[in-house]
Design a protein around this motif. Structure first.
Motif, PDB file in Angstrom:
ATOM      1  N   GLN A 194       0.842  -1.204   0.000  1.00 17.96           N
ATOM      2  CA  GLN A 194       0.000   0.000   0.000  1.00 17.96           C
ATOM      3  C   GLN A 194       0.875   1.250   0.000  1.00 17.96           C
ATOM      4  O   GLN A 194       0.643   2.195  -0.757  1.00 17.96           O
ATOM      5  CB  GLN A 194      -0.936   0.006   1.209  1.00 17.96           C
ATOM      6  N   GLN A 195       1.946   1.235   0.804  1.00 15.85           N
ATOM      7  CA  GLN A 195       2.802   2.438   0.861  1.00 15.85           C
ATOM      8  C   GLN A 195       3.629   2.564  -0.420  1.00 15.85           C
ATOM      9  O   GLN A 195       3.843   3.654  -0.935  1.00 15.85           O
ATOM     10  CB  GLN A 195       3.675   2.428   2.126  1.00 15.85           C
ATOM     11  N   TYR A 196       4.006   1.417  -0.997  1.00 16.05           N
ATOM     12  CA  TYR A 196       4.784   1.449  -2.247  1.00 16.05           C
ATOM     13  C   TYR A 196       3.934   2.068  -3.357  1.00 16.05           C
ATOM     14  O   TYR A 196       4.392   2.904  -4.149  1.00 16.05           O
ATOM     15  CB  TYR A 196       5.219   0.032  -2.628  1.00 16.05           C
ATOM     16  N   LEU A 197       2.669   1.650  -3.397  1.00 17.72           N
ATOM     17  CA  LEU A 197       1.775   2.168  -4.450  1.00 17.72           C
ATOM     18  C   LEU A 197       1.571   3.670  -4.279  1.00 17.72           C
ATOM     19  O   LEU A 197       1.667   4.435  -5.256  1.00 17.72           O
ATOM     20  CB  LEU A 197       0.426   1.444  -4.361  1.00 17.72           C
ATOM     21  N   ALA A 198       1.345   4.090  -3.034  1.00 16.38           N
ATOM     22  CA  ALA A 198       1.108   5.526  -2.779  1.00 16.38           C
ATOM     23  C   ALA A 198       2.310   6.357  -3.222  1.00 16.38           C
ATOM     24  O   ALA A 198       2.172   7.443  -3.788  1.00 16.38           O
ATOM     25  CB  ALA A 198       0.826   5.738  -1.299  1.00 16.38           C
ATOM     26  N   GLU A 199       3.488   5.803  -3.034  1.00 20.58           N
ATOM     27  CA  GLU A 199       4.710   6.542  -3.388  1.00 20.58           C
ATOM     28  C   GLU A 199       4.979   6.536  -4.896  1.00 20.58           C
ATOM     29  O   GLU A 199       5.307   7.564  -5.490  1.00 20.58           O
ATOM     30  CB  GLU A 199       5.912   5.923  -2.643  1.00 20.58           C
ATOM     31  N   HIS A 200       4.798   5.390  -5.541  1.00 21.18           N
ATOM     32  CA  HIS A 200       5.217   5.266  -6.948  1.00 21.18           C
ATOM     33  C   HIS A 200       4.082   5.394  -7.952  1.00 21.18           C
ATOM     34  O   HIS A 200       4.322   5.665  -9.117  1.00 21.18           O
ATOM     35  CB  HIS A 200       5.947   3.930  -7.139  1.00 21.18           C
ATOM     36  N   PHE A 201       2.851   5.130  -7.493  1.00 22.39           N
ATOM     37  CA  PHE A 201       1.679   5.221  -8.390  1.00 22.39           C
ATOM     38  C   PHE A 201       0.562   5.964  -7.655  1.00 22.39           C
ATOM     39  O   PHE A 201      -0.489   5.396  -7.344  1.00 22.39           O
ATOM     40  CB  PHE A 201       1.205   3.810  -8.791  1.00 22.39           C
ATOM     41  N   PRO A 202       0.792   7.245  -7.354  1.00 24.49           N
ATOM     42  CA  PRO A 202      -0.160   8.000  -6.514  1.00 24.49           C
ATOM     43  C   PRO A 202      -1.573   8.091  -7.092  1.00 24.49           C
ATOM     44  O   PRO A 202      -2.528   8.315  -6.351  1.00 24.49           O
ATOM     45  CB  PRO A 202       0.481   9.382  -6.388  1.00 24.49           C
ATOM     46  N   ASP A 203      -1.730   7.907  -8.416  1.00 25.44           N
ATOM     47  CA  ASP A 203      -3.074   8.014  -9.010  1.00 25.44           C
ATOM     48  C   ASP A 203      -3.836   6.692  -8.990  1.00 25.44           C
ATOM     49  O   ASP A 203      -5.004   6.623  -9.360  1.00 25.44           O
ATOM     50  CB  ASP A 203      -2.969   8.498 -10.473  1.00 25.44           C
ATOM     51  N   ALA A 204      -3.151   5.594  -8.594  1.00 21.53           N
ATOM     52  CA  ALA A 204      -3.808   4.271  -8.603  1.00 21.53           C
ATOM     53  C   ALA A 204      -4.477   4.004  -7.261  1.00 21.53           C
ATOM     54  O   ALA A 204      -4.009   4.463  -6.220  1.00 21.53           O
ATOM     55  CB  ALA A 204      -2.767   3.186  -8.894  1.00 21.53           C
ATOM     56  N   GLN A 205      -5.581   3.239  -7.320  1.00 22.70           N
ATOM     57  CA  GLN A 205      -6.291   2.868  -6.091  1.00 22.70           C
ATOM     58  C   GLN A 205      -5.684   1.598  -5.493  1.00 22.70           C
ATOM     59  O   GLN A 205      -5.228   0.734  -6.256  1.00 22.70           O
ATOM     60  CB  GLN A 205      -7.774   2.553  -6.430  1.00 22.70           C
ATOM     61  N   PHE A 206      -5.693   1.498  -4.175  1.00 21.84           N
ATOM     62  CA  PHE A 206      -5.318   0.249  -3.500  1.00 21.84           C
ATOM     63  C   PHE A 206      -6.608  -0.357  -2.959  1.00 21.84           C
ATOM     64  O   PHE A 206      -7.297   0.274  -2.161  1.00 21.84           O
ATOM     65  CB  PHE A 206      -4.333   0.520  -2.356  1.00 21.84           C
ATOM     66  N   GLU A 207      -6.965  -1.544  -3.463  1.00 19.70           N
ATOM     67  CA  GLU A 207      -8.245  -2.162  -3.059  1.00 19.70           C
ATOM     68  C   GLU A 207      -7.975  -3.489  -2.349  1.00 19.70           C
ATOM     69  O   GLU A 207      -7.007  -4.186  -2.692  1.00 19.70           O
ATOM     70  CB  GLU A 207      -9.097  -2.466  -4.307  1.00 19.70           C
ATOM     71  N   ILE A 208      -8.844  -3.832  -1.420  1.00 15.81           N
ATOM     72  CA  ILE A 208      -8.736  -5.110  -0.709  1.00 15.81           C
ATOM     73  C   ILE A 208      -9.780  -6.076  -1.256  1.00 15.81           C
ATOM     74  O   ILE A 208     -10.944  -5.690  -1.442  1.00 15.81           O
ATOM     75  CB  ILE A 208      -8.992  -4.917   0.812  1.00 15.81           C
ATOM     76  N   LEU A 209      -9.379  -7.290  -1.547  1.00 16.31           N
ATOM     77  CA  LEU A 209     -10.318  -8.351  -1.933  1.00 16.31           C
ATOM     78  C   LEU A 209     -10.408  -9.332  -0.769  1.00 16.31           C
ATOM     79  O   LEU A 209      -9.411  -9.996  -0.432  1.00 16.31           O
ATOM     80  CB  LEU A 209      -9.843  -9.072  -3.204  1.00 16.31           C
TER      81      LEU A 209
END
Ligand code: ATP
Ligand code: DNN
Ligand code: MG
Length: 213
Positions: A194-209
């Protein structure tokens, strides 16, 4: 106006793409959208594509006329392996142009087309062309499915690096909480990604399945 096409891939085969596709379709339907799912190439199956059947089950709808016409899965091969090999074993060739034409046709009738790939991002359709090449050519936003299985951090960061390097627009990263596995590893993998995505892909959503019954 044509519907939105979203491509669903994963860090590997068996990571939960089909479940994620079905759940996402159901969520969009609940918001009032007309949604269809498509499977690029199904291997290890005869007749109706098993992933399509599973999508419909999760979406709680019957098979559609496009399913029966083969529009939602133009290629079904019997051997459970990579599409390039499954096609070769049947002396057939995969035309990605034909698949794209079917997807475009579906997008004329639906608000959303969720297109599930086979296996992971770099799965080949023949000796030269992979899923990543197809994504580059089509420009579809990508939904990438990952999990807490040991090894997922490496596979996820490699897949994300491939997206960055090839200019693939990342729509969202879906973290699959199945299989349960080791709770300490699961929790940390979820946090780290989640933190990696926020840092490198700030426009992408992090979703939980979540785990479904
Ligand atoms: N969130 C979940 N809850 C319950 N079961 C799950 C979940 N995610 C995956 N599974 C199970 O794990 C297995 C693999 O999931 P799935 O078929 O969605 O993987 P896949 O990435 O679509 O595989 P393929 O590459 O063959 O298309 C299936 O038996 C599925 O039921
Ligand atoms: C048969 C399996 N369930 C998938 N449909 C196909 C997975 C292809 C993986 C190819 C590879 O990455 O080695
Ligand atoms: Mg699947």
């Amino acid at each position: 106006m044509a519907g939105q096409i979203l491509f669903v891939s994963g860090i590997d085969t068996d990571v939960g793409k089909t479940i994620a596709t079905g759940i996402y379709a159901k969520q969009l339907m609940a918001q009032g959208f007309k949604v269809i799912t498509q499977k690029m190439v199904q291997t290890g199956c005869k007749g109706m594509a098993e992933d399509i059947v599973q999508h419909r089950k999760i979406m709680q709808i019957d098979l559609t006329e496009e399913d029966h016409q083969g529009l939602t899965c133009p290629y079904v091969f019997s051997y459970p392996c990579s599409p390039h090999l499954a096609a070769r074993l049947e002396n057939r060739q995969i035309s990605t142009a034909l698949i794209q034409q079917k997807t475009t046709e579906l997008a004329q009738k639906y608000d959303y087309v969720l297109l599930e790939g086979a296996g992971g991002l770099c799965v080949p359709y023949d000796e030269q062309y992979t899923t990543l090449d197809y994504l580059k050519d089509c420009g579809y936003p990508l939904i990438l499915v990952t999990s807490g299985k040991l090894g997922s951090i490496n596979h996820t960061l490699l897949s994300l690096a491939a997206c960055k390097q090839n200019g693939i627009p990342l729509h969202s990263l879906i973290y699959n909480r199945y299989p349960l596995g080791d709770e300490i590893i699961n929790r940390e993998t979820e946090r780290y990604l989640q933190q990696y995505l926020a840092e490198h892909f700030p426009d992408a959503q992090f979703e939980i399945l979540s785990i479904i019954d």
